[in-house]
Design an enzyme around this catalytic site. Structure first.
Site, short mmCIF file in Angstrom:
data_model
loop_
_atom_site.label_atom_id
_atom_site.label_comp_id
_atom_site.label_asym_id
_atom_site.label_seq_id
_atom_site.Cartn_x
_atom_site.Cartn_y
_atom_site.Cartn_z
N LYS A 246 10.90 4.28 -12.85
CA LYS A 246 9.64 4.82 -13.37
C LYS A 246 8.66 5.00 -12.21
O LYS A 246 8.15 4.03 -11.67
CB LYS A 246 9.01 3.90 -14.41
CG LYS A 246 7.85 4.61 -15.11
CD LYS A 246 6.92 3.67 -15.84
CE LYS A 246 5.85 3.07 -14.96
NZ LYS A 246 4.97 4.04 -14.28
N GLU B 171 7.42 -6.72 -5.04
CA GLU B 171 6.76 -6.38 -3.77
C GLU B 171 5.32 -6.07 -4.12
O GLU B 171 5.04 -5.04 -4.73
CB GLU B 171 7.42 -5.14 -3.14
CG GLU B 171 8.86 -5.32 -2.74
CD GLU B 171 9.03 -6.24 -1.55
OE1 GLU B 171 8.04 -6.48 -0.82
OE2 GLU B 171 10.14 -6.74 -1.37
N CYS C 239 0.22 -1.49 1.48
CA CYS C 239 0.28 -2.89 1.06
C CYS C 239 0.09 -3.84 2.24
O CYS C 239 -0.51 -4.90 2.09
CB CYS C 239 1.60 -3.17 0.36
SG CYS C 239 3.03 -2.66 1.34
N GLU D 160 -7.64 -7.53 -2.28
CA GLU D 160 -7.07 -6.29 -1.74
C GLU D 160 -7.93 -5.11 -2.20
O GLU D 160 -8.04 -4.85 -3.39
CB GLU D 160 -5.63 -6.13 -2.26
CG GLU D 160 -4.91 -4.98 -1.61
CD GLU D 160 -3.51 -4.78 -2.17
OE1 GLU D 160 -3.35 -4.86 -3.40
OE2 GLU D 160 -2.60 -4.53 -1.37
P1 NAD Z 1 -0.09 -0.97 -9.96
O1 NAD Z 1 0.30 -2.38 -9.98
O2 NAD Z 1 -1.30 -0.54 -10.68
O3 NAD Z 1 1.09 -0.04 -10.55
C1 NAD Z 1 2.39 -0.10 -10.02
C2 NAD Z 1 3.36 0.43 -11.06
O4 NAD Z 1 3.35 -0.47 -12.18
C3 NAD Z 1 3.03 1.81 -11.61
O5 NAD Z 1 4.24 2.52 -11.80
C4 NAD Z 1 2.40 1.49 -12.97
O6 NAD Z 1 2.58 2.52 -13.93
C5 NAD Z 1 3.17 0.26 -13.38
N1 NAD Z 1 2.48 -0.61 -14.33
C6 NAD Z 1 1.15 -0.79 -14.52
N2 NAD Z 1 0.93 -1.68 -15.51
C7 NAD Z 1 2.14 -2.10 -15.95
C8 NAD Z 1 2.57 -3.02 -16.93
N3 NAD Z 1 1.70 -3.71 -17.68
N4 NAD Z 1 3.91 -3.21 -17.12
C9 NAD Z 1 4.80 -2.53 -16.36
N5 NAD Z 1 4.45 -1.63 -15.42
C10 NAD Z 1 3.13 -1.42 -15.20
O7 NAD Z 1 -0.15 -0.56 -8.42
P2 NAD Z 1 -0.61 0.81 -7.80
O8 NAD Z 1 -2.09 0.89 -7.95
O9 NAD Z 1 0.25 1.92 -8.30
O10 NAD Z 1 -0.22 0.60 -6.25
C11 NAD Z 1 -0.99 -0.14 -5.38
C12 NAD Z 1 -0.48 -1.56 -5.25
O11 NAD Z 1 0.89 -1.55 -4.84
C13 NAD Z 1 -1.21 -2.33 -4.19
O12 NAD Z 1 -1.52 -3.61 -4.70
C14 NAD Z 1 -0.19 -2.43 -3.06
O13 NAD Z 1 -0.37 -3.55 -2.22
C15 NAD Z 1 1.09 -2.49 -3.80
N6 NAD Z 1 2.21 -2.09 -2.95
C16 NAD Z 1 3.05 -3.07 -2.47
C17 NAD Z 1 4.11 -2.72 -1.61
C18 NAD Z 1 5.03 -3.77 -1.06
O14 NAD Z 1 6.08 -3.41 -0.57
N7 NAD Z 1 4.68 -5.04 -1.10
C19 NAD Z 1 4.30 -1.38 -1.27
C20 NAD Z 1 3.44 -0.43 -1.79
C21 NAD Z 1 2.39 -0.79 -2.62
#
Ligand code: NAD
Length: 501
Positions: A178, A253, A287, A388
């Site tokens: 997804k 992650e 991230c 963050e």
């Molecule tokens: P997010 O947590 O808002 O969303 C990530 C994904 O989770 C999206 O596909 C979203 O649709 C889904 N999601 C949201 N709520 C959900 C739920 N209740 N149940 C299941 N899925 C759900 O993150 P974002 O805003 O898309 O991305 C930014 C974040 O990602 C930052 O915190 C960043 O640090 C992190 N990130 C981490 C890494 C890593 O490798 N550690 C890499 C890239 C980004």
């Protein structure tokens, strides 16, 4: 007018059961990039049925590693062939600068190529020393975990997709991916690539949708064996809780607040450029961004003067223009979030030395921009040092000596990335070993390779991606004991519970 994308389930493109769609928006122009079918819970169930059937009854987990490897290589080749269109689409859909998008697509193809090689390797090991020679052989066998659900964020759309797809396929699993609702386009192109590559039906399913329904169902559904999540720590906690009902294997992650420590013997010019790259690359939406800069008294003034001067020269602009250094943030919501943190930083008593606003130039007003912003006099206990922000905001903190720098760096719930700048390798390594974080660069930043495990200590995540260690996160480990004695009287259990004949 925008493109149209459908769901990819069981080898076919289809609309969602509800017929619902959503639009994705270009963060620079606010124009519609694509109309996309929105996967709901029913569609998730269809995808799970397809992936389950492909795993339980289909050819994929049973075919030879070399056959699987060839399919994965084809995906890599096809990404390479489509570089130009994928780069353009990533720029439009995610606001990535074209310079970054070129890197992303190249690295996505390279990542799949790496996994095609790992797919062909046999990781079966002998467990040495467990039995005396001639008594038994003990094997450690790695088998696919089953059906994988992968949930990914918007900051590196295609890269995040292949970081999950590569190891899942290489280990012989089937997958439901997804993408983020904000950036589904290149993931849907990846679906087309998988289809063209002839991946058997149901092995790869890609369903754009939202977290609140499609994501939650993927996290909690007991027919899924493993959840591979990348996103914020807040959502990571939620999906881990949802996955716990069926004790699903999880790799997470999550977020970071990485400390960039400049030691007093660092090459200042190099470290200034490195500090800018660490935080302002992709407008801070990384991230492992170096969002906390730790500086010693001795070089503080010179460092800050150079950092401020060079930061003012960062060129904001149209991300499709090669001259642009920094593009917009992903959305209006993200722009507001970053501006709220800037306001909070001021309230907390930190001082802005550059940036802090949205740019006023006419050609930038439709984009979700925030100026590159630097705060000094930051207290490590404050929100702008602990939370963050995920935007172009740097928090500068002064430290007194190496021990103090380590203490401040580790004073965080996160532990994803980190950096140490020094001319003295031994001294830098010494500091590095004391940092509670998954990756540390010495005189570098943002170097993540598919060959080196990547992931977080503390609340930055669970498990590792990449390397053989990362591949094994997509496997179950089986111990196989093979008796080589064959004589009842020599068995250790002879004369225990089994009656004598
Ligand atoms: P997010 O947590 O808002 O969303 C990530 C994904 O989770 C999206 O596909 C979203 O649709 C889904 N999601 C949201 N709520 C959900 C739920 N209740 N149940 C299941 N899925 C759900 O993150 P974002 O805003 O898309 O991305 C930014 C974040 O990602 C930052 O915190 C960043 O640090 C992190 N990130 C981490 C890494 C890593 O490798 N550690 C890499 C890239 C980004």
């Amino acid at each position: 007018m925008g493109r149209e994308y459908q769901l990819f389930i069981d080898g076919k493109f289809c609309g969602s059961k509800s017929q619902e769609t959503f639009d994705t928006i270009n963060p620079f122009s606010q124009e519609i990039v694509a109309h996309v079918a929105r996967a709901g819970v029913d569609d998730v169930h269809n995808a799970i049925r397809a992936a389950r059937n492909a795993f339980d009854n289909g050819p994929w987990p049973r075919m030879s590693p070399t056959e699987r490897s060839a399919f994965i290589k084809t995906i890599s080749d096809k990404i390479n062939e489509r570089t130009k269109s994928l780069v353009a689409l990533e720029v439009e859909d995610s606001g990535s600068t074209i310079r970054k998008a070129k890197e992303d697509i190249f690295l996505s193809a390279r990542c799949m190529n790496y996994y095609s090689k790992l797919a062909a390797q046999d990781f079966t090991e002998n467990i040495e020393g467990l039995s005396k020679p001639g008594f038994a052989q003990n094997l450690l066998v790695h088998e696919p975990v089953g059906v994988v659900a992968a949930i990914i964020p918007w900051n590196f759309p295609l890269k995040m997709a292949v970081w999950k797809l590569g190891p899942a396929l290489a280990a012989g699993n089937t997958i439901i991916l997804k993408p983020s609702e904000l950036t589904p386009c290149t993931a849907m192109e990846l679906a087309a690539i998988c289809s063209e590559a002839g991946i058997p039906n149901g092995v790869v399913n890609i369903i754009p949708g939202f977290g609140e329904d499609a994501g939650e169902e993927l996290a909690k559904n007991p027919l899924i064996d493993k959840l591979a999540f990348t996103g914020s720590t807040a959502v990571g906690r939620k999906v881990m809780a949802a996955a716990s009902a069926s004790l699903k294997k999880c790799t997470l992650e999550c977020g970071g607040k990485s400390a960039n420590i400049v030691l007093d013997d660092a090459d200042i010019d190099l470290a200034v450029d490195g500090a800018m790259y660490a935080i302002f690359y992709h407008a801070g939406q990384c991230c492992e961004a170096g969002s906390r800069l730790l500086l010693p008294e001795k070089i503080y003034d010179e460092f800050i003067e150079k950092l401020t001067r060079r930061t003012k020269n960062i060129r904001l602009g149209d991300p499709s223009d090669e001259r642009t250094d920094m593009g917009p943030l992903i959305s209006h919501k993200q722009q507001e979030r970053v501006l709220r943190y800037i306001a909070k930083g001021k309230e907390e008593g930190a001082k802005i030395i550059t940036g802090g606003n949205t740019p006023t130039a006419a050609e930038l007003t439709r984009g979700f921009f925030v100026e590159p912003t630097i705060f000094v006099n930051v207290d490590n206990a404050s929100a702008i040092a602990q939370e963050e922000i995920f935007g172009p905001v740097l928090s500068v903190i002064k430290y007194s000596n190496d021990d103090d720098a380590v203490r401040i760096a580790n004073d965080s719930m996160y532990g994803l990335g980190g950096g140490v700048w020094s001319r003295d390798k031994e001294r830098a390594i010494n500091v590095t070993r004391r940092l509670r974080t998954g990756t540390v660069w010495i005189n570098e930043w943002h170097l993540i390779s598919e060959k080196a495990p990547f992931g977080g200590y503390k609340q930055s995540g669970v498990g590792r991606e990449f390397g053989v260690e990362g591949l094994k996160e997509y496997t179950e480990t089986k111990h196989v004991h093979i008796d080589e004695i064959g004589i009842r009287e020599k068995k250790f259990w002879y004369d225990t519970v089994v009656p004598k004949r």
